[in-house]
Design a protein around this motif. Structure first.
Motif, PDB file in Angstrom:
ATOM      1  N   ALA A 104      24.450  -7.731   6.864  1.00  0.00           N
ATOM      2  CA  ALA A 104      23.255  -7.653   6.030  1.00  0.00           C
ATOM      3  C   ALA A 104      23.137  -8.727   4.966  1.00  0.00           C
ATOM      4  O   ALA A 104      22.125  -8.781   4.275  1.00  0.00           O
ATOM      5  CB  ALA A 104      23.195  -6.271   5.350  1.00  0.00           C
ATOM      6  N   HIS A 105      24.150  -9.574   4.765  1.00  0.00           N
ATOM      7  CA  HIS A 105      23.999 -10.626   3.771  1.00  0.00           C
ATOM      8  C   HIS A 105      22.787 -11.494   4.086  1.00  0.00           C
ATOM      9  O   HIS A 105      22.358 -11.607   5.229  1.00  0.00           O
ATOM     10  CB  HIS A 105      25.268 -11.475   3.697  1.00  0.00           C
ATOM     11  CG  HIS A 105      26.355 -10.869   2.859  1.00  0.00           C
ATOM     12  ND1 HIS A 105      27.685 -11.082   3.091  1.00  0.00           N
ATOM     13  CD2 HIS A 105      26.293 -10.034   1.778  1.00  0.00           C
ATOM     14  CE1 HIS A 105      28.407 -10.414   2.202  1.00  0.00           C
ATOM     15  NE2 HIS A 105      27.585  -9.776   1.396  1.00  0.00           N
ATOM     16  N   ILE A 106      22.272 -12.140   3.058  1.00  0.00           N
ATOM     17  CA  ILE A 106      21.010 -12.859   3.214  1.00  0.00           C
ATOM     18  C   ILE A 106      21.160 -14.098   4.093  1.00  0.00           C
ATOM     19  O   ILE A 106      20.199 -14.539   4.725  1.00  0.00           O
ATOM     20  CB  ILE A 106      20.424 -13.228   1.822  1.00  0.00           C
ATOM     21  CG1 ILE A 106      18.890 -13.261   1.862  1.00  0.00           C
ATOM     22  CG2 ILE A 106      21.008 -14.504   1.289  1.00  0.00           C
ATOM     23  CD1 ILE A 106      18.238 -11.921   2.017  1.00  0.00           C
ATOM     24  N   ASN A 131      33.816  -3.942  14.715  1.00  0.00           N
ATOM     25  CA  ASN A 131      33.947  -4.021  13.252  1.00  0.00           C
ATOM     26  C   ASN A 131      34.620  -5.332  12.858  1.00  0.00           C
ATOM     27  O   ASN A 131      35.754  -5.601  13.234  1.00  0.00           O
ATOM     28  CB  ASN A 131      34.768  -2.834  12.736  1.00  0.00           C
ATOM     29  CG  ASN A 131      34.599  -2.653  11.231  1.00  0.00           C
ATOM     30  OD1 ASN A 131      34.439  -3.607  10.495  1.00  0.00           O
ATOM     31  ND2 ASN A 131      34.639  -1.399  10.796  1.00  0.00           N
ATOM     32  N   ALA A 132      33.907  -6.142  12.073  1.00  0.00           N
ATOM     33  CA  ALA A 132      34.424  -7.451  11.671  1.00  0.00           C
ATOM     34  C   ALA A 132      35.219  -7.393  10.372  1.00  0.00           C
ATOM     35  O   ALA A 132      35.804  -8.397   9.957  1.00  0.00           O
ATOM     36  CB  ALA A 132      33.271  -8.447  11.531  1.00  0.00           C
ATOM     37  N   GLY A 133      35.225  -6.247   9.672  1.00  0.00           N
ATOM     38  CA  GLY A 133      36.016  -6.098   8.464  1.00  0.00           C
ATOM     39  C   GLY A 133      35.541  -6.923   7.286  1.00  0.00           C
ATOM     40  O   GLY A 133      36.257  -7.080   6.298  1.00  0.00           O
ATOM     41  N   SER A 169      29.410  -4.689   8.952  1.00  0.00           N
ATOM     42  CA  SER A 169      29.543  -6.026   9.556  1.00  0.00           C
ATOM     43  C   SER A 169      30.135  -5.933  10.949  1.00  0.00           C
ATOM     44  O   SER A 169      30.940  -5.057  11.250  1.00  0.00           O
ATOM     45  CB  SER A 169      30.405  -6.932   8.679  1.00  0.00           C
ATOM     46  OG  SER A 169      31.737  -6.474   8.634  1.00  0.00           O
ATOM     47  N   ALA A 170      29.738  -6.866  11.806  1.00  0.00           N
ATOM     48  CA  ALA A 170      30.158  -6.795  13.206  1.00  0.00           C
ATOM     49  C   ALA A 170      30.333  -8.170  13.813  1.00  0.00           C
ATOM     50  O   ALA A 170      29.629  -9.126  13.480  1.00  0.00           O
ATOM     51  CB  ALA A 170      29.120  -6.017  14.024  1.00  0.00           C
ATOM     52  N   ALA A 216      24.903   1.066   9.422  1.00  0.00           N
ATOM     53  CA  ALA A 216      25.076   0.722   8.012  1.00  0.00           C
ATOM     54  C   ALA A 216      24.347  -0.579   7.677  1.00  0.00           C
ATOM     55  O   ALA A 216      23.721  -0.698   6.607  1.00  0.00           O
ATOM     56  CB  ALA A 216      26.559   0.605   7.675  1.00  0.00           C
ATOM     57  N   THR A 217      24.407  -1.552   8.578  1.00  0.00           N
ATOM     58  CA  THR A 217      23.676  -2.805   8.346  1.00  0.00           C
ATOM     59  C   THR A 217      22.181  -2.546   8.308  1.00  0.00           C
ATOM     60  O   THR A 217      21.458  -3.132   7.489  1.00  0.00           O
ATOM     61  CB  THR A 217      24.011  -3.833   9.437  1.00  0.00           C
ATOM     62  OG1 THR A 217      25.389  -4.198   9.327  1.00  0.00           O
ATOM     63  CG2 THR A 217      23.161  -5.079   9.307  1.00  0.00           C
TER      64      THR A 217
END
Length: 544
Positions: free
Chosen positions: A72-74, A169-171, A176-177, A97-98
């Motif tokens: 979800a970061h820009i 899951n990218a942690g 994040s993925a 979640a994203t």
């Protein structure tokens, strides 16, 4: 699209962002059954890079059939509403979640654009310049949100005929993925349909000992691997939770001056929540005195609510929820509440977005504190080249913020224990665990030095001839033998030397600061007039 000997189309991948730089993530995958974007992010850094956000896409949005969003970061999500505004009507697949986080992120982005465009146009009218319009508005965000399609981790999702995807899951942050893609029947030439072509896009990979998330996961045995390289040239010291909190406590204690403040530029999503959790625990355990902490970001406040709703997905969910209940934590929601922070006289901590000091309330906090010796600015995340945060991190003595020249007298501190990115050793471990890479390894999302150093180390795991560092807008055919640079690529919008580098806007800002400094230090009015005449003579000679 290029066709092979059977007449079927060979898949192609184009890199429209996060290529020799760390922002604007956007990869376009063209197949025989349709076109998919992996991310559609906003550029940050120099004005030359940020101007790409306003220019047309190097492809037709209405020809994109689906989007896969890593987080979800820009910088991976910020241009999704622009894509929708200009004709994209497909689904945007991402984790649940994203989906919740990106909604608040994009509405906030539209709001910030409204404010900044209003301020810019006010100045433009005074200078007889053209008005600008926002990249997108809340209506575009609303349509984008309606196209988001949540998906669980580790479960295949049908994207297009012959194309399926799976999120791992990218942690890196909540939701994040890494994205695994399989191209099968119809999407690749007939002779290869019995053995799907497997692609894996890392997204942003989290480090070991991430406060709220497990270590990253992903499959092995990939045909084409696309790996981020943000910290490919650096090693992070021990980041175990207890040491991270110890370092933070030390920075807070050293910043504690009468009438002072600790200002922390922070990404509103993830970094702010980690800081809240750690500060709350340090005070609860008496490692720090009771200090008022202000979260000066409506976005961070709304994102924190999303984190609370998804607390069961967090590794330290209970600790995080406890930190939210701290009596020292205050949420600054309205503009009036934010402005009131400038009137606080006792030592306090302010966490404000954005993390690279490029927009939002952090710029107001910096204008109020950078020139004051009792202030401390603590940088806790990666700062892209050309951003205000990077200038401060590299020791600038003067900066320009919203047209004002500001002398830097505050202490500027930097720690990387809160970074959301894996360091070089962790990136190498991640690549090693994906082996064998049957075709090629693409290094993306990194500045030139970071990519080159990671490529040098990765050559111990992968044939160096199979390591690719694509330039912006470069296109590669994904053939059975490996990636081949396509001759059908669009003209690159920027040359490599214009990405993650300072531009003429930065040079002009520094020149103005230097001129003003020289004029102030000149020995009297006569010396100033001599200097001004020299400058005018140079300009007149150049014009002639």
């Amino acid at each position: 699209m290029t066709q092979n000997e059977t007449g079927m189309s060979t898949p192609k991948i184009s890199f429209h962002g996060a290529a020799r730089g760390v922002t604007g993530s956007c990869f376009r995958l063209e197949t025989a059954t349709g076109t998919v974007l992996i991310d559609c992010g906003m550029f940050q850094g120099s004005k030359t890079e940020k101007e790409l956000n306003y220019k047309p896409f190097p492809f037709a949005p209405n020809e994109i059939d689906a989007v896969l969003l890593t987080h979800a970061h820009i910088d991976p999500s910020g241009l999704l509403p622009k894509l929708v505004k200009h004709g994209f009507r497909g689904r945007i697949h991402t984790t649940a979640a994203t989906r919740d986080l990106v909604e608040v992120m994009l509405y906030d982005s539209a709001h910030i654009q409204d404010i900044e465009v209003l301020q810019y146009n006010r100045r433009a009218r005074r200078r007889n310049r053209r008005n600008v319009t926002p990249i997108y508005d809340e209506g575009d965000v609303s349509r984008t949100v309606s196209q988001l399609k949540p998906a669980p981790y580790d479960r295949w999702v049908a994207v297009l005929p012959g194309i399926r995807a799976r999120f791992w899951n990218a942690g890196h942050m909540l939701g994040s993925a890494s994205v695994e893609l399989e191209l099968g029947a119809g999407a690749v030439p007939d002779g290869e349909a019995d053995k799907p072509l497997r692609l894996l896009f890392s997204g942003d990979i989290g480090p070991d000992f991430k406060l709220l998330h497990p270590d990253p996961e992903a499959p092995a045995g990939i045909d084409y691997l696309f790996c981020e390289s943000t910290y490919g040239d650096r090693e992070r010291h021990d980041v175990r939770p207890e040491l991270r909190r110890k370092i933070l406590a030390r920075e807070v204690r050293e910043a504690m001056k009468p009438g002072g403040a600790l200002i922390i530029p922070s990404f509103a999503v993830e970094r702010a929540q980690e800081l809240i959790s750690d500060l709350g625990q340090l005070m609860a355990e008496s490692h720090l005195p009771q200090i008022p902490v202000y979260l000066d970001s409506p976005l961070a406040t709304r994102a924190t609510e999303v984190f609370a709703r998804h607390a069961d997905e967090l590794e330290q969910g209970a600790t995080f929820l406890q930190g939210l209940k701290s009596r020292n934590l205050h949420f600054s929601q309205t503009a009036e509440q934010s402005k009131a922070l400038d009137r606080i006289r006792d030592f306090h901590i302010v966490i404000a977005a954005s993390g690279m000091c490029e927009a939002g309330r952090i710029r107001h906090r910096l204008k109020n504190w950078l020139w004051r010796e009792e202030g401390t600015v603590l940088i806790v995340g990666f700062q892209a080249k050309g951003t205000l945060g990077r200038f401060l991190q590299e020791g600038a003595s003067q900066v320009r913020i919203q047209g004002d020249d500001i002398t830097v007298r505050a202490r500027i501190r930097s720690i990387d224990q809160y970074s959301g990115h894996a360091d070089k050793t962790e990136l190498m471990d991640w690549i090693r665990e994906r082996l064998p890479v049957e075709k090629d390894l693409f290094l993306v999302h990194g500045e030139e030095n970071a990519m080159s150093e990671l490529a040098e180390d990765a050559a111990k795991l992968v044939d160096p001839k199979r390591i690719v560092m694509p330039a912006l807008d470069a296109c590669y055919e994904l053939t059975p033998e490996g990636a081949v640079l396509s001759t059908e690529a669009v003209e690159p919008r920027l040359a490599p030397e214009q990405i993650a580098h300072l531009d003429w806007h930065n040079d002009v800002s520094k020149l103005i600061l230097d001129i003003n400094d020289r004029l102030r230090s000149a020995a009297g009015e006569r010396s100033r007039n001599v200097l001004i005449r020299k400058l005018r003579r140079v300009l007149e000679e150049d014009a002639g």
